[in-house]
Design an enzyme around this catalytic site. Sequence first.
Site, mmCIF file in Angstrom:
data_model
loop_
_atom_site.group_PDB
_atom_site.id
_atom_site.type_symbol
_atom_site.label_atom_id
_atom_site.label_comp_id
_atom_site.label_asym_id
_atom_site.label_seq_id
_atom_site.Cartn_x
_atom_site.Cartn_y
_atom_site.Cartn_z
ATOM 1 N N HIS A 162 0.844 -1.206 0.000
ATOM 2 C CA HIS A 162 0.000 0.000 0.000
ATOM 3 C C HIS A 162 0.878 1.254 0.000
ATOM 4 O O HIS A 162 0.571 2.241 -0.668
ATOM 5 C CB HIS A 162 -0.889 0.052 1.246
ATOM 6 C CG HIS A 162 -1.928 -1.012 1.315
ATOM 7 N ND1 HIS A 162 -1.849 -2.078 2.176
ATOM 8 C CD2 HIS A 162 -3.089 -1.169 0.623
ATOM 9 C CE1 HIS A 162 -2.913 -2.847 2.023
ATOM 10 N NE2 HIS A 162 -3.680 -2.328 1.089
ATOM 11 N N ASP A 168 -4.195 -7.245 -7.248
ATOM 12 C CA ASP A 168 -5.598 -7.599 -7.506
ATOM 13 C C ASP A 168 -5.878 -7.280 -8.968
ATOM 14 O O ASP A 168 -6.558 -6.303 -9.299
ATOM 15 C CB ASP A 168 -6.508 -6.807 -6.566
ATOM 16 C CG ASP A 168 -6.287 -7.201 -5.119
ATOM 17 O OD1 ASP A 168 -6.439 -8.382 -4.788
ATOM 18 O OD2 ASP A 168 -5.914 -6.326 -4.317
ATOM 19 N N SER A 194 0.244 -8.820 0.909
ATOM 20 C CA SER A 194 -1.212 -8.808 1.003
ATOM 21 C C SER A 194 -1.596 -8.677 2.469
ATOM 22 O O SER A 194 -0.918 -9.231 3.348
ATOM 23 C CB SER A 194 -1.771 -10.129 0.458
ATOM 24 O OG SER A 194 -3.101 -10.311 0.884
HETATM 25 O O1 PAF Z 1 -8.466 -3.572 -3.036
HETATM 26 C C1 PAF Z 1 -9.097 -3.224 -2.014
HETATM 27 O O2 PAF Z 1 -8.542 -3.029 -0.934
HETATM 28 C C2 PAF Z 1 -10.598 -3.051 -2.104
HETATM 29 O O3 PAF Z 1 -11.174 -3.976 -2.951
HETATM 30 C C3 PAF Z 1 -11.010 -1.612 -2.477
HETATM 31 C C4 PAF Z 1 -10.553 -1.262 -3.881
HETATM 32 C C5 PAF Z 1 -10.433 -0.623 -1.491
HETATM 33 C C6 PAF Z 1 -12.536 -1.494 -2.457
HETATM 34 O O4 PAF Z 1 -13.050 -1.775 -1.196
#
Ligand code: PAF
Length: 288
Positions: A37, A154, A189
């Site tokens: 992230h 994802d 993840s």
């Molecule tokens: O990838 C994620 O964490 C979720 O699917 C998202 C895009 C924040 C939507 O809730």
Amino acid sequence: MTARPIIANTREELSEALASRGEIGFVPTMGALHDGHASLLTRARSEVGESGAVVASIFVNPLQFGVGEDLDRYPRTLEADLMICADHGVDVVFVPDVTQVYPDGDPEVTINPGPKAEILEGAARPGHFAGVLTVVAKLFGLLGPDVAVFGEKDYQQLVLIRQLVTDLCLPVRIVGAATLREPDGLAMSSRNRYLDDAARSRAVALSQALTAGARSGQQGAAAVLSAAEAVLRQVKGVEVDYLRLTSTNLGPAPSSGTARLLVAAQLGQTRLIDNVAVELGSSDERSS
Ligand code: PAF
């Protein structure tokens, strides 16, 4: 010294925090932030520059979890998440509760994610992508970002979000960012923290299988799949749900050129997914 971001818990606080900002770079998350992230936050900053604003959202979206999935046990680590946001120069963090996102309960109007949501993850998790696209569309509506960054980890989600933006003419640019990996190759993840030691050591088989597959790209699609399958077969306790080679847009794999190799497997209670790009040579064509 890192400045603490503004934390907006309500729609009103969000509009106030975003008033008279420059370009907005958005990273939607469900929290439990990790280095993967963090790399999306850094990418958002590089997209909007110092004159722009980086906004992250942290919301565990109930609409994208099916019955029996991990909504209740999904990791919630808000304080640590806010520190990561501060360390990565995030200007605003939107942390709504469910009543801010869905004030009238489940929405009557939702996004139909179309046929690409029926395969792969969508086949195993019916309704999942309708929930994802609905919340992403709502968040886009609430924030009005210029650019939004999503991880390639994802991959199907990324493809569907691009399709959402194209098909509904949403005025936001979508950026896909490369997957960050642990030193042994495991894709980062939030769900990795569920893995016990035994499952964690088996989990590396997913990225090893993808790497083996990608290395066989020049021998064609069949070779890619059999190289990846051979790795997965060797590891007990990795229950493969799918291993699929597709086009970059999730259609049938091309006979040569860039394709995508995707895998999902259950390790005990935890479902993991991963994917890589594969450059396919044309040996299949020559041999057929
Ligand atoms: O990838 C994620 O964490 C979720 O699917 C998202 C895009 C924040 C939507 O809730």
